[in-house]
Scaffold this motif. Structure first.
Motif, PDB file in Angstrom:
ATOM      1  N   ASP A  34       0.942  -1.311  -0.073  1.00  0.00           N
ATOM      2  CA  ASP A  34       0.038  -0.079   0.054  1.00  0.00           C
ATOM      3  C   ASP A  34       0.883   1.188  -0.038  1.00  0.00           C
ATOM      4  N   LEU A  35       1.953   1.176   0.710  1.00  0.00           N
ATOM      5  CA  LEU A  35       2.952   2.344   0.812  1.00  0.00           C
ATOM      6  C   LEU A  35       3.619   2.792  -0.509  1.00  0.00           C
ATOM      7  N   TYR A  36       3.943   1.509  -1.244  1.00  0.00           N
ATOM      8  CA  TYR A  36       4.369   1.815  -2.663  1.00  0.00           C
ATOM      9  C   TYR A  36       3.488   2.450  -3.649  1.00  0.00           C
ATOM     10  N   SER A  58      17.925  -0.118   5.334  1.00  0.00           N
ATOM     11  CA  SER A  58      17.163  -1.528   5.267  1.00  0.00           C
ATOM     12  C   SER A  58      15.879  -1.388   4.335  1.00  0.00           C
ATOM     13  N   LEU A  59      15.845  -2.354   3.299  1.00  0.00           N
ATOM     14  CA  LEU A  59      14.513  -2.270   2.462  1.00  0.00           C
ATOM     15  C   LEU A  59      13.285  -2.447   3.106  1.00  0.00           C
ATOM     16  N   VAL A  60      12.409  -1.648   2.379  1.00  0.00           N
ATOM     17  CA  VAL A  60      10.900  -1.802   2.851  1.00  0.00           C
ATOM     18  C   VAL A  60      10.337  -2.770   1.503  1.00  0.00           C
ATOM     19  N   PRO A  61      10.168  -3.996   1.829  1.00  0.00           N
ATOM     20  CA  PRO A  61       9.563  -4.584   0.570  1.00  0.00           C
ATOM     21  C   PRO A  61       8.101  -4.161  -0.004  1.00  0.00           C
ATOM     22  N   VAL A  68       3.298  -2.608   7.634  1.00  0.00           N
ATOM     23  CA  VAL A  68       4.145  -1.248   8.006  1.00  0.00           C
ATOM     24  C   VAL A  68       4.715  -1.530   9.413  1.00  0.00           C
ATOM     25  N   ALA A  69       3.888  -2.102  10.354  1.00  0.00           N
ATOM     26  CA  ALA A  69       4.604  -2.313  11.484  1.00  0.00           C
ATOM     27  C   ALA A  69       5.494  -3.488  11.498  1.00  0.00           C
ATOM     28  N   SER A  70       5.423  -4.344  10.687  1.00  0.00           N
ATOM     29  CA  SER A  70       6.347  -5.455  10.790  1.00  0.00           C
ATOM     30  C   SER A  70       7.622  -5.170  10.328  1.00  0.00           C
ATOM     31  N   VAL A  71       7.970  -3.844   9.556  1.00  0.00           N
ATOM     32  CA  VAL A  71       9.191  -3.450   9.092  1.00  0.00           C
ATOM     33  C   VAL A  71       9.854  -2.441  10.016  1.00  0.00           C
TER      34      VAL A  71
END
Length: 315
Positions: A34-36, A58-61, A68-71
């Motif tokens: 959703d962010l992408y 660090s990459l946000v896949p 979002v919380a898990s990264v």
């Protein structure tokens, strides 16, 4: 709270993106995909050109199953967006790569008199008729054509790619291996009048090569169908493969492809083919080791570790 909204600060990394928003609002339990999509829509940019990282690099896949919380992103955190440049679909890359041998081999096979000269063909000890290829040359031609035709069909109807695109400039590097080595080098050296492929060969070795080729190609196709079943259409999820060959090595698709090319080499008996096989098997060995490590990391508790990644008892 599952519906807690957060506001992330957005910064450009590297080449500026003209319409890049300064912030992005979404839910903490929303997906990073959703962010992408949000940033791509607001910046009027292709989503495949964007690479989003946290402030620590660090990459946000771009993943529908990653939140979002898990990264580790929280309200007020900074994300950096990089323009990866013009992209090309992986499917298109594969189609272009495999097209090379399919175009080059027929040219050398059917235009032998024009390429090598009729006098050279007629003087060779391996051929009595200038315009007629040897049995081994004909077998080699069709084995290679069928191999790459199979590759093209698998690309269109079987393979599902975890990454949608790659940088467009990489197409030249990726295609060189197929167009120059499996295409130009093998064709030029195999259909020459002085090539060992122009001789009669040994029937027992030829039949063994044909058997290896058929088994390798069919088993390779079976492995690709198994890998396809692990991923939904358009999805990026990875599963733990099972079935023929997976009890022996991590990547039986590479093992069976190596078997098929070993069969081609037995029929072809040409140094150019040996060079390609050595390069291809070496590269597949590197890929197999990487996939073995990924299986161990992502399939912890589910994946049964293999002693060998590609060839039993060897690698």
């Amino acid at each position: 709270m599952a519906t807690k909204p957060v506001t992330l600060k957005v910064q450009s990394r590297g080449k500026p993106i003209r319409k890049l928003p300064t912030e992005a609002k979404l839910y903490i339990q929303g997906s990073t995909s959703d962010l992408y999509h949000r940033i791509a829509a607001e910046s009027d940019f292709s989503i495949h050109r964007l690479r989003i990282t946290k402030s620590d690099g660090s990459l946000v896949p771009n993943d529908k199953t990653t939140t979002v919380a898990s990264v580790g992103l929280q309200d007020g955190d900074i994300v950096q967006v990089k323009d990866l440049g013009p992209q090309i679909a992986w499917q298109t890359v594969f189609l272009i790569e495999y097209l090379g041998p399919l175009l080059i081999h027929p040219l050398f096979y059917y235009l032998r008199p024009q390429i090598y000269g009729r006098s050279a063909l007629s003087k060779t000890l391996h051929s009595t008729t200038a315009a007629v290829p040897s049995t081994l040359q004909t077998l080699s031609f069709w084995m290679i054509i069928l191999h790459f035709a199979k590759r093209e069909l698998e690309t269109l109807f079987v393979h599902r790619f975890s990454n949608a695109t790659m940088p467009m400039t990489n197409i030249f590097k990726n295609s060189a291996h197929y167009w120059l080595v499996s295409g130009l080098l093998i064709a030029w050296s195999s259909y020459a009048p002085t090539s060992l492929t122009a001789s009669n060969g040994t029937p027992a070795i030829t039949y063994a090569g044909l058997a290896m080729y058929v088994v390798g190609e069919l088993a390779n196709l079976n492995t690709h169908l198994e890998l396809r079943s692990l991923r939904s259409a358009g999805g990026t999820e990875r599963g733990i493969p099972k079935g023929l060959g997976f009890n022996l090595v991590s990547c039986p698709n590479y093992m069976f492809e190596s078997l098929a090319w070993a069969g081609i080499l037995l029929v072809n008996r040409n140094w150019g083919t040996a060079v390609f096989v050595a390069l291809a098997v070496g590269q597949m060995g590197v890929w197999a080791k990487k996939k073995e490590r990924r299986y161990r990391k992502e399939g912890a508790g589910k994946y049964q570790k293999k002693r060998y990644a590609m060839i039993p008892g060897v690698w």
